[in-house]
Scaffold this motif. Structure first.
Motif, mmCIF file in Angstrom:
data_model
loop_
_atom_site.group_PDB
_atom_site.id
_atom_site.type_symbol
_atom_site.label_atom_id
_atom_site.label_comp_id
_atom_site.label_asym_id
_atom_site.label_seq_id
_atom_site.Cartn_x
_atom_site.Cartn_y
_atom_site.Cartn_z
ATOM 1 N N TRP A 185 0.763 -1.012 -0.054
ATOM 2 C CA TRP A 185 0.204 -0.107 -0.136
ATOM 3 C C TRP A 185 1.016 1.128 0.088
ATOM 4 N N ILE A 186 2.013 1.346 0.715
ATOM 5 C CA ILE A 186 2.804 2.392 0.720
ATOM 6 C C ILE A 186 3.373 2.659 -0.817
ATOM 7 N N GLU A 187 3.624 1.697 -1.457
ATOM 8 C CA GLU A 187 4.581 1.730 -2.564
ATOM 9 C C GLU A 187 3.176 2.270 -3.615
ATOM 10 N N ARG A 188 2.039 1.705 -3.512
ATOM 11 C CA ARG A 188 0.861 2.149 -4.274
ATOM 12 C C ARG A 188 0.673 3.761 -4.097
ATOM 13 N N LEU A 189 0.742 4.165 -2.861
ATOM 14 C CA LEU A 189 0.502 5.415 -2.623
ATOM 15 C C LEU A 189 1.706 6.314 -2.886
ATOM 16 N N ARG A 190 2.969 5.830 -2.899
ATOM 17 C CA ARG A 190 3.923 6.545 -3.241
ATOM 18 C C ARG A 190 3.989 6.895 -4.903
ATOM 19 N N ARG A 191 3.518 5.812 -5.625
ATOM 20 C CA ARG A 191 3.313 6.268 -7.099
ATOM 21 C C ARG A 191 1.964 6.862 -7.162
ATOM 22 N N THR A 192 1.086 6.985 -6.666
ATOM 23 C CA THR A 192 0.010 7.895 -6.861
ATOM 24 C C THR A 192 0.262 9.371 -6.758
#
Length: 407
Positions: A185-192
């Motif tokens: 989730w952290i990597e997903r939000l970082r990408r976002t």
């Protein structure tokens, strides 16, 4: 999220003339600036499913190549290597699934150019993060330990669907994600947040508790509420990424724990004016009299009918409540002849920090321009005609926006 009153327009990239990035997107930014709008909200940029929905994507990270202005632009080997290093967490999942890394490099170029163009004109880009991913997609294949097999996602009966909604997305194994430090989730939000200035977090209530439907069910009625991760996920993400400019999509079956979670995190919620005129609900959070500064107010979302389509079928007792709200707010528009503009004016006058309207409502379009009807396959196809948004529309929007103190 924001320290000043602001407003904007929701229009997905596929709804631009031609449905792609490029001149049409820059023209829309120019129109927003002329109209005094400072936020452009889009739907998820992810690869859509077979029904063209971007909310059931085979990848939580990859952008859709169908949005590219130039899908054949050359890409150097050095660019591929740099992008693969920068996005190392997820690119392998996408290429193993059959995705083309060059498409993501092309998208990064085009999106960065659009974002810079918008920033120069005072327009922030607002994205959308679907809570779930598609079944048997790149994420589920790459990280099967994070997804359940016994139940699927959906929601119980609500204002959108009398029998609930059976989405069919795989649910998360929150215990496994927690053991991994919520890194996925952290990597997903970082990408976002590398793509957007702020984001709408879809189905926020699912982080407090989510509707789990037994796998193989034909409807959502047999589901049950199960506990989500609560604030632990967001605390981990904030520690890794800093403050998160999030709008919590808190629509549907909302209870006290959802409200408490949102307020504890300091995220603004949402209000939809089309839900605000119900004579049987005296505690309606969408009622214009009940709106708060820590909400983002919408005339309608992509899941609603257009305002004109909604007004067409609205019962007379609810129309009377809308007329009373317009009168109390000092709305100058004749709502019976131009309901969409009366609702735009009402949204702009609201105490909410951010007011958002749909482009279809600026254009005064009917139900044929509706983007999506929840629980029904299809939709997602509406596209604006070239030149539909005129200088006259911009002048009218700017005038109402300035009068509401949002310019």
């Amino acid at each position: 999220m924001t320290t000043a009153r602001a407003s904007g327009v929701q229009l997905h990239i596929t709804s631009l003339p031609g449905g792609r990035l490029g001149p049409a997107a820059r023209d829309f930014v120019d129109w927003l600036a002329a109209a005094g709008q400072s936020v452009w909200q889009v739907l998820p940029l992810s690869v859509p499913d077979e029904h063209h929905s971007p909310y059931k994507s085979p990848s939580a990270f990859a952008a859709s190549p169908a949005l590219l202005e130039d899908p054949h632009a050359p890409v150097a080997e050095e660019e591929l290597d740099a992008f693969a290093a920068q996005e190392s967490y997820w690119v392998g999942s996408w290429t193993d699934f059959g995705g083309d890394l060059a498409d993501q490099v092309r998208f990064a170029r085009e999106w960065a150019a659009l974002r810079a163009y918008a920033a120069e004109r005072g327009v922030r880009l607002m994205g959308d993060v679907p809570i779930y991913v598609a079944p048997d997609g790149a994420d589920e294949r790459a990280w099967p330990e994070f997804f359940r097999e016994d139940a699927v996602a959906g929601c119980p009966p609500d204002a959108y669907a009398a029998t609930g909604q059976l989405w069919g997305n795989p649910l998360y194994r929150w215990d496994a994600l927690e053991r991994d430090g919520y890194r996925w989730w952290i990597e997903r939000l970082r990408r976002t947040f590398a793509l957007f200035d702020l984001v709408r977090l879809d189905h926020f209530r699912g982080f407090a508790a989510y509707w789990a439907i037994p796998a193989g069910s034909e409807t959502a009625l047999g589901g049950r509420w199960e506990p989500g991760p609560g604030r632990a996920l967001f605390d981990a993400a904030t520690t890794a990424l800093g403050p998160l400019p999030v709008v919590a999509e808190d629509l549907g079956d909302i209870d006290a724990p959802v409200i408490e979670l949102r307020r504890a995190l300091g995220y603004p919620g949402m209000a939809v004016l089309q839900f605000g005129f119900n004579p049987d609900d005296h505690d309606n959070t969408h009622d214009p009299d009940h709106l708060e500064t820590d909400q983002v107010v919408y005339t309608g979302t992509h899941d609603n009918d257009t305002v004109c389509g909604w007004w067409e079928t609205l019962p007379e007792d609810r129309r009377s409540l809308a007329r009373r709200a317009w009168k109390d707010a000092g709305i100058t528009t004749d709502g019976d002849s131009e309901p969409s503009w009366a609702m735009i004016e009402l949204a702009l006058q609201a105490p909410c920090g951010l007011a958002m309207v749909q482009a279809q409502d600026v254009l005064g379009l009917g139900s044929s321009a509706r983007m999506n009807a929840p629980g029904i396959e299809g939709g997602w196809a509406w596209q604006m005609a070239a030149g539909a948004l005129t200088p006259e529309h911009a002048e009218r929007m700017r005038g109402l926006t300035a009068a509401a103190g949002r310019c």
